[in-house]
Write a protein that holds these residues in place. Structure first.
Motif, PDB file in Angstrom:
ATOM      1  N   ILE A  74      24.708  13.929 -48.143  1.00 26.86           N
ATOM      2  CA  ILE A  74      25.529  13.010 -48.914  1.00 26.86           C
ATOM      3  C   ILE A  74      25.212  11.579 -47.865  1.00 26.86           C
ATOM      4  CG2 ILE A  74      27.542  12.152 -49.433  1.00 26.86           C
ATOM      5  CD1 ILE A  74      28.499  14.999 -49.515  1.00 26.86           C
ATOM      6  N   PRO A  75      24.764  10.735 -48.586  1.00 28.21           N
ATOM      7  CA  PRO A  75      24.831   9.318 -47.891  1.00 28.21           C
ATOM      8  C   PRO A  75      26.296   8.768 -47.287  1.00 28.21           C
ATOM      9  CG  PRO A  75      23.985   8.896 -49.916  1.00 28.21           C
ATOM     10  CD  PRO A  75      24.449  10.363 -49.982  1.00 28.21           C
ATOM     11  N   ALA A  76      26.571   8.164 -46.205  1.00 29.51           N
ATOM     12  CA  ALA A  76      27.695   7.728 -45.628  1.00 29.51           C
ATOM     13  C   ALA A  76      27.538   6.587 -45.096  1.00 29.51           C
ATOM     14  CB  ALA A  76      28.077   8.929 -44.713  1.00 29.51           C
ATOM     15  N   VAL A  77      28.701   5.477 -45.535  1.00 22.82           N
ATOM     16  CA  VAL A  77      28.797   4.195 -44.759  1.00 22.82           C
ATOM     17  C   VAL A  77      30.189   4.364 -44.087  1.00 22.82           C
ATOM     18  CG1 VAL A  77      29.256   2.014 -45.206  1.00 22.82           C
ATOM     19  CG2 VAL A  77      27.477   3.041 -46.534  1.00 22.82           C
ATOM     20  N   ALA A 134      27.356   7.759 -31.626  1.00 22.00           N
ATOM     21  CA  ALA A 134      27.289   9.045 -32.339  1.00 22.00           C
ATOM     22  C   ALA A 134      27.285   9.055 -33.810  1.00 22.00           C
ATOM     23  CB  ALA A 134      28.410   9.894 -31.726  1.00 22.00           C
ATOM     24  N   THR A 135      28.110   8.173 -34.503  1.00 22.37           N
ATOM     25  CA  THR A 135      28.171   8.145 -36.013  1.00 22.37           C
ATOM     26  C   THR A 135      26.936   7.489 -36.343  1.00 22.37           C
ATOM     27  OG1 THR A 135      30.255   7.333 -35.486  1.00 22.37           O
ATOM     28  CG2 THR A 135      29.352   6.718 -37.686  1.00 22.37           C
ATOM     29  N   ARG A 136      26.226   6.602 -35.594  1.00 20.30           N
ATOM     30  CA  ARG A 136      24.896   6.259 -36.108  1.00 20.30           C
ATOM     31  C   ARG A 136      23.841   7.437 -36.065  1.00 20.30           C
ATOM     32  NH1 ARG A 136      25.725   0.822 -33.828  1.00 20.30           N
ATOM     33  NH2 ARG A 136      26.188  -0.445 -35.584  1.00 20.30           N
ATOM     34  N   ALA A 166      24.877   8.046 -40.288  1.00 22.61           N
ATOM     35  CA  ALA A 166      25.629   7.194 -41.163  1.00 22.61           C
ATOM     36  C   ALA A 166      25.307   5.709 -40.844  1.00 22.61           C
ATOM     37  CB  ALA A 166      27.216   7.293 -40.676  1.00 22.61           C
ATOM     38  N   GLN A 167      25.675   4.894 -41.890  1.00 21.88           N
ATOM     39  CA  GLN A 167      25.457   3.428 -41.720  1.00 21.88           C
ATOM     40  C   GLN A 167      26.740   2.917 -41.296  1.00 21.88           C
ATOM     41  OE1 GLN A 167      24.506   1.272 -45.441  1.00 21.88           O
ATOM     42  NE2 GLN A 167      25.099  -0.826 -44.117  1.00 21.88           N
ATOM     43  N   VAL A 199      33.032  12.374 -40.518  1.00 23.64           N
ATOM     44  CA  VAL A 199      32.406  12.198 -41.900  1.00 23.64           C
ATOM     45  C   VAL A 199      30.710  11.944 -41.883  1.00 23.64           C
ATOM     46  CG1 VAL A 199      32.329  10.552 -43.646  1.00 23.64           C
ATOM     47  CG2 VAL A 199      34.255  10.983 -42.795  1.00 23.64           C
ATOM     48  N   ALA A 200      30.421  11.159 -40.822  1.00 24.14           N
ATOM     49  CA  ALA A 200      28.803  11.154 -40.730  1.00 24.14           C
ATOM     50  C   ALA A 200      28.231  12.684 -40.729  1.00 24.14           C
ATOM     51  CB  ALA A 200      28.719  10.370 -39.409  1.00 24.14           C
ATOM     52  N   LEU A 201      28.631  13.547 -39.627  1.00 24.65           N
ATOM     53  CA  LEU A 201      28.080  14.755 -39.620  1.00 24.65           C
ATOM     54  C   LEU A 201      28.385  15.793 -40.672  1.00 24.65           C
ATOM     55  CD1 LEU A 201      26.516  16.962 -38.211  1.00 24.65           C
ATOM     56  CD2 LEU A 201      28.919  17.780 -36.998  1.00 24.65           C
TER      57      LEU A 201
END
Ligand SMILES: *Cc1c(COP(=O)(O)O)cnc(C)c1O
Length: 321
Positions: A96-99, A113-115, A119-120, A87-89
């Motif tokens: 698109i902003p992602a949490v 990797a997610t950070r 993504a937050q 989702v982050a990539l």
């Protein structure tokens, strides 16, 4: 959340959307593996997919269909790791902003990797928190769109594109073994087989400690279990969703289970013989083909290697044990 079941056509459309965005991953052969199992094996390597697992396919397919308003408010996901990275990539590629909510004991490499993808990350205790309620509340307060890891029409359709590619490259498979967590990958694979009018028999593989899907298919209703303890951290789902169950129930031959020790042996085989890094969950399919008790002698068998994300220190211990 869209509660519509995807169709084979949704998988074909997802493949068109992912063209040039997702990698068309290689299909590897191994004569040693063939000899060991007495079958012809075709390994579809989603461990080499962007973000290191097939989850990028479903995430990008779902996010790319959000409207301008939804994109502006952003997306939210809960995941032990691979869906988070995916989702982050996908969110970054689509601006698109992602949490992402992650259990506090999630793999450090997956969290980093997610950070890294922008993504937050928000952490929670996996044994005491109702993550779905938490993230749904968060999504409502901020108007963000929740992207579930499996129970979602466009996520399932996207996941199905991995099996679609395999069936296009190797059309005459007798069996296809697929890891099962929330069941999105297997449900998408069912649709891919239908899209290609394949008579291939689909078999799901779960960790012994977390066999909710096996119990569900055998009893004919969705069975919920406690959070399972297994090294297969991508298959710790506690129950199948309704859409996934409706796709699996009539079309999946069986779900077999394997032990953590069998997963370890498979990891070692992949490293030593095939020179590929595979995470424990990514080895479910081959372990299921080898130890699941189905007679695959002389058959043409697809093995979906679902992911390759594993902390290097942990991986080194797995190989050394
Ligand atoms: C998520 C995941 C699975 C399970 O997929 P589901 O769609 O949840 O059944 C299997 N392997 C890996 C590597 C995963 O990340």
């Amino acid at each position: 959340m869209p509660l519509t079941a995807p169709t084979p056509d949704d998988v074909i459309q997802a493949a068109a959307r992912l063209k040039g965005v997702a990698h068309h991953t290689p299909v590897l052969r191994s004569s040693t593996a063939d000899r060991l199992l007495g079958a012809q094996l075709f390994f579809k390597c989603e461990s080499l997919q962007r973000t290191g697992s097939f989850k990028f396919r479903g995430a990008f397919n779902a996010l790319s269909q959000l409207n301008a308003e939804q994109r502006r408010h952003g997306v939210l996901a809960f995941s032990a790791g691979n869906h988070a990275q995916a989702v982050a990539l996908a969110a970054r590629l689509l601006d698109i902003p992602a949490v992402v909510f992650m259990p506090e004991d999630a793999s450090t490499s997956k969290m980093a990797a997610t950070r890294h993808y922008g993504a937050q990350v928000v952490t929670y205790d996996r044994y005491t928190t109702d993550r779905e309620a938490l993230s749904r509340q968060f999504a409502q307060e901020r108007g963000m769109t929740l992207v579930p890891p499996s129970e979602h029409q466009q996520v399932i359709a996207g996941q199905g594109t991995a099996a679609l590619e395999l069936l296009e490259e190797v059309p005459d498979l007798d069996y296809l073994f697929v890891a099962v967590g929330g069941g999105g990958l297997l449900a998408g694979s069912v649709l891919a087989a239908q899209a290609r009018a394949s008579s291939c028999i689909l078999v799901g593989v779960e960790p012994e400690a977390g066999n909710d899907a096996q119990q569900s298919l055998r009893s004919g209703q969705i069975v919920q279990i406690a959070p399972p303890h297994t090294i297969a951290d991508g298959a710790r789902a506690e129950s199948l969703g309704k859409i996934v169950f409706s796709l699996l129930q009539p079309h999946v031959q069986d779900i077999v289970t394997v032990s953590d020790l069998q997963l370890l042996h498979a990891l070692r085989f992949f490293a030593e013989r095939m020179k590929i890094v595979v995470e424990p969950t990514g080895a479910l399919a081959i372990a299921g083909a080898r130890h699941g008790g189905l007679d695959i002698q002389g058959k043409r068998v697809g093995i979906l290697i679902s992911g390759g994300n594993v902390d290097m220190a942990r991986y080194a211990r797995f190989l050394a044990d």
